[in-house]
Design a protein around this motif. Sequence first.
Motif, PDB file in Angstrom:
ATOM      1  N   PRO A  81       0.834  -1.214   0.000  1.00  0.00           N
ATOM      2  CA  PRO A  81       0.000   0.000   0.000  1.00  0.00           C
ATOM      3  C   PRO A  81       0.861   1.253   0.000  1.00  0.00           C
ATOM      4  CG  PRO A  81       0.049  -0.987   2.191  1.00  0.00           C
ATOM      5  CD  PRO A  81       1.019  -1.757   1.353  1.00  0.00           C
ATOM      6  N   TYR A 111      -8.379  -3.989   6.743  1.00  0.00           N
ATOM      7  CA  TYR A 111      -7.221  -3.257   6.240  1.00  0.00           C
ATOM      8  C   TYR A 111      -7.141  -1.909   6.945  1.00  0.00           C
ATOM      9  CZ  TYR A 111     -10.639  -0.674   3.467  1.00  0.00           C
ATOM     10  OH  TYR A 111     -11.707   0.105   3.091  1.00  0.00           O
ATOM     11  N   SER A 132      -7.057  -1.907  -3.414  1.00  0.00           N
ATOM     12  CA  SER A 132      -6.854  -0.907  -2.375  1.00  0.00           C
ATOM     13  C   SER A 132      -6.776   0.473  -3.002  1.00  0.00           C
ATOM     14  CB  SER A 132      -5.559  -1.208  -1.632  1.00  0.00           C
ATOM     15  OG  SER A 132      -4.472  -1.112  -2.530  1.00  0.00           O
ATOM     16  N   GLY A 156       1.284  -4.946   2.742  1.00  0.00           N
ATOM     17  CA  GLY A 156      -0.164  -4.848   2.873  1.00  0.00           C
ATOM     18  C   GLY A 156      -0.832  -6.205   2.920  1.00  0.00           C
ATOM     19  N   THR A 183      -4.194   2.243  -3.131  1.00  0.00           N
ATOM     20  CA  THR A 183      -2.984   2.218  -3.957  1.00  0.00           C
ATOM     21  C   THR A 183      -3.261   1.510  -5.276  1.00  0.00           C
ATOM     22  OG1 THR A 183      -1.665   2.150  -1.960  1.00  0.00           O
ATOM     23  CG2 THR A 183      -0.569   1.491  -3.996  1.00  0.00           C
TER      24      THR A 183
END
Lengths: 729, 239
Positions: free
Chosen positions: A209, A576, A246, A332, A248
Amino acid sequence: MKLKRRTFIKALGLAAAGSFLPGCEREVHHLVPYVLPDDEIVPGVADWYASTCRECQAGCGVVVRVMEGRAKKIEGNSEHPLNQGKLCAKGQAALQGLYNPDRIREPLRRPEREGRRPFEPLAWEEALTQLTERLRKVQGPVIMISRPLSGTLAELVSTFMRAIDGELYFYEPGADLPLRAASRAAFGMDAWPHIDLAGSDYVLSFGAPFLEGWLSPVSLGIAYGQMRQGRPLTRGRFVQVEPRLSLTGASADRWIPIRPGTAGLLAMGIGQILLAERPSALPETQRRTYERIYGDIPLDRIAALTDIPREELVRTAREFGSAGAPLAIGGGAACAHTNATESLAAIQGLNVVTGRIGRPGGLRFYEPALFSGTQSIPWLTERSLGELAQRALSVVLLYDSNPLHTAPPSIPLRRLFEQADFVASFSPFMDDSTSAADLILPDHSPLESWGDHVQPTSFPTAIVSLSQPVVTPLYDTRAVGDTFLSLAHRLGLSGFPRETFHAFLQDRWRRLLSEQAGTHGEEAFAAAWAHHVQQGGWWGRPGRELTVTAAPPPLPHVPATFDGDDQNWPLYFHPYPSPSLGQGRGANLPWLQELPDALTSAMWGTWAEINPHTAQAHGIRQGDIVRIVSRYGSIEVPALYYPAIRPDVIAVPMGQGHQEYGRYASRRGVNPQSILAPLFDHRTGVLASAATRVRIEATGRPGRPVLLEPSALDPGHELLTIGKARSSP
Amino acid sequence: MSEHKEEPQDGRPYKWEMVIDLDRCTGCEACVVACHAENNIRISGEQEAADGRAINWIRIERYWEGEYPNVKARFMPVLCQHCGNAPCEPVCPVYASYHTPDGLNAQVYNRCIGVRYCGNNCPYTVRQFNWFDPHWDAPLAEQLNPDVTVRQNGIMEKCTFCVQRIRQGKEQAEKEGRRVRDGEVVPACVQSCPTSALLFGDRNDPTSRVSQSAASDRGFHLLEELGTHPAITYLKRLP
């Protein structure tokens, strides 16, 4: 009356004089509070003070705008080599930590362990005496759990703990310890590598991430901009591999929705293809080792286990192999399983196979920055926290660390607080863990404190950043460094010649500057100190790049284990860290609570992200409350349809669900930790937060998620779009 | 005297514009917090936010494209486009919404009577109305920027391109008898953006970074077909 010019002017003069008279009697000092203004304060003119951001471990340089003694805004320090004038959302919101209405304003003690009587204030003198007495008469082990400290404060606290025969531990939830362990395993480097994103033209990220709070998010963000559009002829490509797209991953060119826990397998498959199809720069013996490790499992089997078609696997490997400067990183989601270290070692090995270690655009290691003596201080993981809780402890010291919120209750941590004879906290905020303390000696805000920070990850420039107080302390709090010095003096410990942390800090900088810059003598030091405080730290010398010579064999593959069988618990649970609240640290800042999540637009709460097909199969409508059940408990949260998540995964952001964390965070949302199984990365002991399997139940009740994009909740009530308006007659 | 061309008296006005490179934007929202901190944007709280009354002068719009597993998210920072031909301006009965000579679409708060015609007429929905007085729990108000007015109940507000910074930069430049240098004045969002997705500058200066970037073949304007002539040029994200 005939008014002559002369009399008119006389009258005017009298009137003017008269108008001054009442002015002498009025309390004009209410308007301008400084009859003799402070040297540093000119009304209407801002002062800028350089300091260091403390919201995450990266330690970006900041400048704080101060007007009339009040901090107005935090911005990036454009001279700082790490963040170059840029700053993330969390760093800017730190201002609301300083002016937070729920800061602990004075020392507090809890009158009794049992019962509900609230904390009582007490004087600093008395609070320090109480803790000194406890430490003097200690019967068993004294431990301190602290957020990772850096620089001079780390030295002071570790010296103190050694002097009283105590144990100091760093604890940070979601710490990237497997990444460090994997670097040790794959290259023999016990450090977080410098990821030279800016120089890469093909980034293959296994869940890392890197644009949302991983390692050094601002400097990685700057590098990302460079990688995409900073070079005239090259636009770097970027592929993200993870079960849930995510924040990212949302910037990636391609998303590969891999089955949870199999990132290492994919890396093995790619490694196999790379070794088979490309002449490798590796020495023969090393090549054979990698061939053996990567070739352990046949490609078709890998394709089946990872749930990625063989063609896509081959395509990714070929793209990676044919790129000029490919880069493989992992973190991550890839780091949240029981096989995290092995997976990351396999991922990092791809850089070895393509010869990208220590090359531009690859993974690089630099000589650690100065003052890195803190390397030897052990880090706690969720596993070792659990073990610690089994010991009979005498005194527990807690600093800016909240394990009762960030570790799942399936690890019986509360024991640690309940069975210790005495718990003291230095935290500036009341949180779930500090509220279990017997005594609280609150720290200043970082914006009220002196300090320094050593760049924790490998970086091309050696950086030691400085923090300085930018405002006078608002409350009766004390910098934790000063508190430890007071304790040391009261206990009569030797080795603490200084009265204040400021003097202690200067001593260390005197050493640093004489060693590094040849600054000798008090006068030269005073000038250099002023310069470095003004600049925000010490840097400039390019760090020496370390060559990776040791080539230990990569770790063999280990399959990830999960809690719960796939019959009764059909879904993977994927908690997360929230991009804005992290694991909860930012939840007391209203700017971050009201910051819409970029992907769902949700604010002020917790939600579950679910693939629309899965939701519909369970009869869950957009916004309905869904019950998520694991073997360890259940939570109820509103469900949001999320098109970029595997149908067998349900994701919930962390960061909310505090019992105690001020008015903006307390009893808001839910903490997904509360249903996690006690499973760990088996090498490092870090919590395997994505190793719990769950089932979901529709409750049929509509929830009330707070969304910036309300039409998402009610598709029938969409705003008329331009396109629709045009097509209708 | 050789620098005569640099002096503001050369008659060229400024034309403040922005370029947003969507290929760099990562949706990190550093710009959003920067804007809140700079411009005294109030904290609305859960209830008001749920009622759609939270105020953001800049927001990150997210668009999903495609179906699982070939799905992509696209981000687009949206703020007041400071249109050259602004739909919000002619509808204001009290001239609270007007155009400055620098090309800013300005909102004069003490003229505004809160009829919200401008908000209705804005195709970008970037104008936001204050449905209640702002409130900061003490001592959060200590942070407020003294250069920016706090908006009360009944007032329409929106992005100003951080006009207080522009004014300060222009005053400084005038004192020194020169034009504002490229990059000397930037709004808070541009300043914070880690990936440098946002650029700001004078479009009347052909050498400014914003002029050069806006000429990119990736450039487009939001809802271009409406003819609003926005001052923000977006650069397309590459596939």
